[in-house]
Design a protein around this motif. Structure first.
Motif: not given
Ligand SMILES: [Mg+2]
Ligand SMILES: Nc1ncnc2c1ncn2[C@@H]1O[C@H](COP(=O)(O)OP(=O)(O)OP(=O)(O)O)[C@@H](O)[C@H]1O
Ligand SMILES: O=C(O)C1=C[C@@H](O)[C@@H](O)[C@H](O)C1
Length: 182
Positions: A20-22, A36-40, A82-84
């Motif tokens: 998802k992030t990549t 946006v990456d929710t984990d970050d 990108a979500t967790g």
């Molecule tokens: Mg991720």
């Protein structure tokens, strides 16, 4: 494509390690969207790693932070998010996710495991049998992930670029469905 989406956010959901992030980063670039990456965001806001948050506040504490972040992010437009992997677990999160278009990245557990076997940053995988843990998480979550607007299946050897292209090609069909229902 960007104009077809009219600023609607894209949410990537799916198991940890599916990409998802990549892929989200690439998609954002191609759409001229923010990323946006929710984990970050959670880690930055808390000033702690995801592992530390799980260790100190438990999974419940992390899930609360995750919902807080999602509720704020969904107020913006023109974002790829990108979500967790566990964002689908809370019912309230679906209210936020449905503000945008939800894309489920699905991959076989064996592929995910091959990517994350050496990883120490996913607290739920710090388990005696991580492959079995992945299997049981996927079993619990499959029905939730399947509520996405779009499912994209990822196979070993698919590059992030190919996956992003497949998502972009599939979006018009979903948007058409939405329009025809109005
Ligand atoms: Mg991720
Ligand atoms: N298509 C791909 N081909 C090869 N490796 C990939 C691909 N997509 C992602 N990876 C690698 O797999 C690992 C996990 O990817 P990523 O962090 O994007 O997953 P994620 O879905 O965001 O996971 P999480 O839910 O834990 O945040 C990373 O090391 C990344 O480089
Ligand atoms: O699948 C999950 O529940 C998780 C996935 C990661 O993205 C992180 O959100 C965290 O490690 C939990």
């Amino acid at each position: 494509m960007s104009s077809l989406l009219q600023g609607v956010n894209l949410y990537l959901i799916g198991m940890m390690g599916v990409g998802k992030t990549t892929v989200g980063r690439l998609l954002a670039k191609q759409l001229g969207y923010g990323f946006v990456d929710t984990d970050d965001v959670i880690a930055q806001a808390a000033g702690k790693s995801i592992n530390q948050i799980f260790g100190e506040e438990g999974e419940a504490g992390f899930r609360q932070l995750e919902s807080d972040v999602l509720s704020q992010v969904c107020a913006f437009t023109k974002l790829t998010i990108a979500t967790g992997g566990g964002i689908v677990l809370r019912r309230e999160n679906w209210g936020y996710l449905h503000h945008g278009l939800i894309v489920w990245l699905d991959a076989p557990v064996e592929l995910i495991y091959s990517r994350l076997a050496e990883d120490t940053t996913r607290p739920l995988l710090q388990d005696a049998n991580p492959q079995q843990k992945l299997r049981s998480l996927l079993e619990q979550r499959q029905g939730l992930y399947s509520q996405a607007d779009l499912k994209i299946t990822v196979q070993a050897g698919d590059t992030p670029e190919e996956i992003a292209t497949r998502i972009l090609e599939a979006i018009p069909s979903v948007l058409k469905t939405q329009v025809s229902h109005n």
